[in-house]
Every structure is written in structure tokens, then in C-alpha cells.
Enzyme design. Structure first.
Site, short mmCIF file in Angstrom:
data_model
loop_
_atom_site.label_atom_id
_atom_site.label_comp_id
_atom_site.label_asym_id
_atom_site.label_seq_id
_atom_site.Cartn_x
_atom_site.Cartn_y
_atom_site.Cartn_z
N ARG A 149 0.87 -1.18 0.00
CA ARG A 149 0.00 0.00 0.00
C ARG A 149 0.90 1.23 0.00
O ARG A 149 2.03 1.18 0.50
CB ARG A 149 -0.90 0.02 1.24
CG ARG A 149 -1.87 -1.15 1.35
CD ARG A 149 -2.66 -1.04 2.65
NE ARG A 149 -3.66 -2.11 2.76
CZ ARG A 149 -3.45 -3.27 3.37
NH1 ARG A 149 -2.27 -3.52 3.93
NH2 ARG A 149 -4.41 -4.19 3.44
N LYS A 173 -2.28 -2.82 8.03
CA LYS A 173 -3.45 -2.38 8.78
C LYS A 173 -3.51 -3.06 10.14
O LYS A 173 -3.23 -4.25 10.27
CB LYS A 173 -4.73 -2.69 7.99
CG LYS A 173 -4.96 -1.78 6.80
CD LYS A 173 -6.31 -2.07 6.17
CE LYS A 173 -6.64 -1.07 5.08
NZ LYS A 173 -7.97 -1.34 4.48
N HIS A 247 -2.49 2.83 -5.99
CA HIS A 247 -3.47 1.77 -5.76
C HIS A 247 -3.57 0.85 -6.98
O HIS A 247 -3.69 -0.37 -6.85
CB HIS A 247 -4.83 2.39 -5.45
CG HIS A 247 -5.83 1.43 -4.90
ND1 HIS A 247 -5.63 0.73 -3.73
CD2 HIS A 247 -7.04 1.02 -5.36
CE1 HIS A 247 -6.67 -0.05 -3.49
NE2 HIS A 247 -7.54 0.11 -4.46
N ARG A 250 -0.71 -1.56 -7.13
CA ARG A 250 -0.98 -2.68 -6.20
C ARG A 250 -1.97 -3.65 -6.84
O ARG A 250 -1.81 -4.87 -6.72
CB ARG A 250 -1.52 -2.12 -4.88
CG ARG A 250 -1.82 -3.15 -3.81
CD ARG A 250 -2.08 -2.41 -2.50
NE ARG A 250 -3.07 -3.06 -1.66
CZ ARG A 250 -2.79 -3.97 -0.73
NH1 ARG A 250 -1.55 -4.36 -0.55
NH2 ARG A 250 -3.75 -4.49 0.02
N HIS A 273 -4.36 -8.88 3.36
CA HIS A 273 -5.81 -8.86 3.56
C HIS A 273 -6.19 -9.77 4.73
O HIS A 273 -5.74 -10.92 4.81
CB HIS A 273 -6.54 -9.36 2.31
CG HIS A 273 -6.55 -8.37 1.19
ND1 HIS A 273 -6.79 -8.73 -0.13
CD2 HIS A 273 -6.33 -7.02 1.17
CE1 HIS A 273 -6.73 -7.65 -0.89
NE2 HIS A 273 -6.46 -6.61 -0.12
N TYR A 282 -10.16 -9.71 -6.93
CA TYR A 282 -9.21 -9.78 -8.04
C TYR A 282 -9.53 -10.90 -9.01
O TYR A 282 -9.10 -10.86 -10.16
CB TYR A 282 -7.78 -9.93 -7.50
CG TYR A 282 -7.32 -8.68 -6.80
CD1 TYR A 282 -6.87 -7.58 -7.51
CD2 TYR A 282 -7.36 -8.58 -5.41
CE1 TYR A 282 -6.48 -6.42 -6.86
CE2 TYR A 282 -6.97 -7.43 -4.76
CZ TYR A 282 -6.53 -6.36 -5.49
OH TYR A 282 -6.14 -5.21 -4.85
#
Length: 305
Positions: A149, A173, A247, A250, A273, A282
Site C-alpha cells: 500500500r 493495517k 493503488h 498494487r 488482507h 481480483y
């Protein structure tokens, strides 16, 4: 995690990294989309499969609840922006928040960069033959090689790459750490950039803890500035600048891995994720991308009538 929730998370991530939305804005939009999902669930829908009639009913419900005009307007705006994002990504063919369906012939393609476009972007960055060019090429290589990211890239400390590692330890995250592999091209780009890195140090400072320091107020590059540099490189490379962003790089990392046969669980780990549902987006993007390639590149696909 449901598909609607995964799409909402992807939208909020885009708002954070591409539009540099403030934390309060992201929190408000997250609550707005959660409110919409709560209403939609009563009729058995979620954000990913809601139709125009249901969205219109939600908008009418906002007005009937006695909310302040500002709050109701913001919630409508959040939903409309969400569906514009979804439409642009190619995850839906219509925008139910505007009662206007996109014609099939004009369906927007998923924002996926071809491999040759990645190469052209790198060539355009490197063509500057300057410290700025080497820095941009390094950032492109790192994102495309590791699926970082933009927030993760710009938070990298210098020490993370000082010894030419084969892997990065990335804090994603929620403070969760993961290993991100580096290929030879990315490692070479880092080496070339590190030679020129002192040119970006803040005035009066001998060094900086950040891999990508800046003379701006924050002491390091910002996502907005990286986006501007990528747009400039896209124009120089003859690529639609609206198609290029951190983005999207990525996205390209994940989509090209999937097209190459990588397991979805592996891609989930590499992207950081928490839920496989987010990564499954995806599979749709890759399918649309491959279908477009066949339609436009195959000799029979190009025939009309």
C-alpha cells in the site's frame, strides 16, 4: 466478510491512499456505508447487488428519518461516490445510485495496467536520469514487486532496506506485520536510489529515518505527491494518467500474479488482507481483464458482425 463489506473496504482504502482523505472523513464514510448496508439488508440486498429501486428507497428513507440535511446529504454522497468507484473498477456494469445503466459496449474496463505499461512507466521514470527519476522508479518497483500500500511504502524506514534484503517486514493495517518479497529488479532500483537519496534530505539534516525523505512539512513523501509524480510519468509514457496511481500498481501486482497462476491464499497473504473475500475481488478483475485481451487482441475477437 461479505462481498459488499469487501467492496466498502476497498473504497475506503482508495479514499485514504489516493485522495488522502482525513481520518474523520473516512470514519464518517465508513459509518455512512454501514448505514446503507443496514437498510439494504432488510430487503435481502447488500452494496454489491442493490438495484436502483432499492437505493432510491434508501435515499427517501434518509429524508424521512429526521436527519439533519447535512448528514443526509453526506450519506447520499458517500453512496454515490462508492458506486462511481465500483463502476470505475469494473465490478458492476451500472450505477444504481443514479438510475443510469452503463451500456454494455461502453462498459468501463477494470483499472489494470498491462505488463508492457508497467515497463513503459518505469522507462519514463528512469528517462529523467536524475535523482527524482531514480526515486520514482524505485517506488514503482517496490509496489509492483511486493504489493505494498502507498501508506506502507512511505512508512518504510531506511534501515528496512539498508542491507539489501530479499524480504521486507511490512507493518500493515491494524499494526499486523507480514513479509513482502523483493525481486532482483526492485533490489537494483533501491540500490540506485540510495546513492541519490541524500538529495531529498530536509535542509540542515544529515540524515532521515525514512526511506523516502522529503523537504516538506512531514519530513517524508506524501501519497498525494507520489500520485502526482506517477501521473507525470504516465503522461510521458503515453498512458492515460487517470489509469495510473499507487493503488492501481498494487492492483497490477495482484492481478498479474493471479493471471500467472498464483494461489489466491498466497495473494491474500502478500497483500495483507485479513479476509479472503477482499482478495476475491481480483478474480473478477482478472477475468474481465483477460476477456478484454481476447476480445481486442485475438483476430477473431476483433471481427464485427
Amino acid at each position: 466478510m461479505s462481498q459488499g463489506e469487501a467492496w466498502a473496504d476497498a473504497f475506503l482504502e482508495m479514499m485514504a491512499v489516493e485522495r488522502a482523505a482525513a481520518r474523520n472523513t473516512l470514519t464518517a464514510y465508513g459509518k455512512d456505508l454501514e448505514d446503507a448496508r443496514g437498510f439494504l439488508s432488510r430487503s435481502g440486498h447488500d452494496l454489491h447487488d442493490a438495484d436502483a429501486e432499492t437505493i432510491e428507497a434508501y435515499f427517501q428513507d434518509l429524508g424521512a428519518r429526521g436527519l439533519s440535511p447535512a448528514t443526509a446529504a453526506r450519506r447520499r454522497s458517500a453512496v454515490r461516490q462508492f458506486y462511481r468507484f465500483v463502476l470505475g473498477e469494473g465490478w458492476r456494469t451500472d450505477d444504481p445510485s443514479r438510475r443510469v445503466a452503463a451500456p454494455k459496449a461502453g462498459r468501463p474496463l477494470p483499472k489494470v495496467l498491462e505488463r508492457d505499461e508497467i515497463e513503459r512507466l518505469l522507462a519514463a521514470a528512469s528517462a529523467k536520469d536524475s535523482a527524482q527519476g531514480l526515486r520514482l522508479a524505485c517506488m514503482i518497483e517496490l509496489i509492483y514487486a511486493s504489493g505494498l500500500r502507498i501508506s506502507e511504502l512511505l512508512a518504510l524506514p531506511l534501515l528496512a532496506l539498508a542491507r539489501d534484503p530479499a524480504y521486507l517486514i511490512v507493518k500493515g493495517k491494524g499494526g499486523k506485520e507480514r513479509l513482502a518479497p523483493l525481486n532482483d529488479a526492485a533490489r537494483a532500483a533501491v540500490k540506485a536510489y540510495l546513492v541519490e537519496r541524500p538529495a531529498f534530505l530536509p535542509k540542515g539534516q544529515k540524515d532521515s529515518p525514512w526511506l523516502f525523505p522529503s523537504r516538506g512539512a512531514t519530513g517524508r513523501l506524501t501519497p498525494r505527491r507520489v500520485g502526482q509524480l506517477l501521473e507525470d510519468a504516465a503522461i510521458a509514457a503515453g498512458i492515460d494518467r487517470q489509469k495510473v496511481s499507487p493503488h492501481v500498481l498494487r492492483h497490477a501486482f495482484a492481478t498479474h500474479l493471479l493471471e500467472g497462476g498464483a494461489d489466491l491464499r498466497v495473494i491474500q497473504t502478500l497483500l495483507g488482507h485479513a479476509d479472503i473475500a477482499t482478495t476475491q475481488i481480483y478474480t473478477h478483475v482478472a477475468g474481465e481483464h483477460l476477456a478484454h485481451i481476447v476480445q481486442t487482441k485475438h483476430p477473431l475477437g476483433r471481427k464485427k458482425g
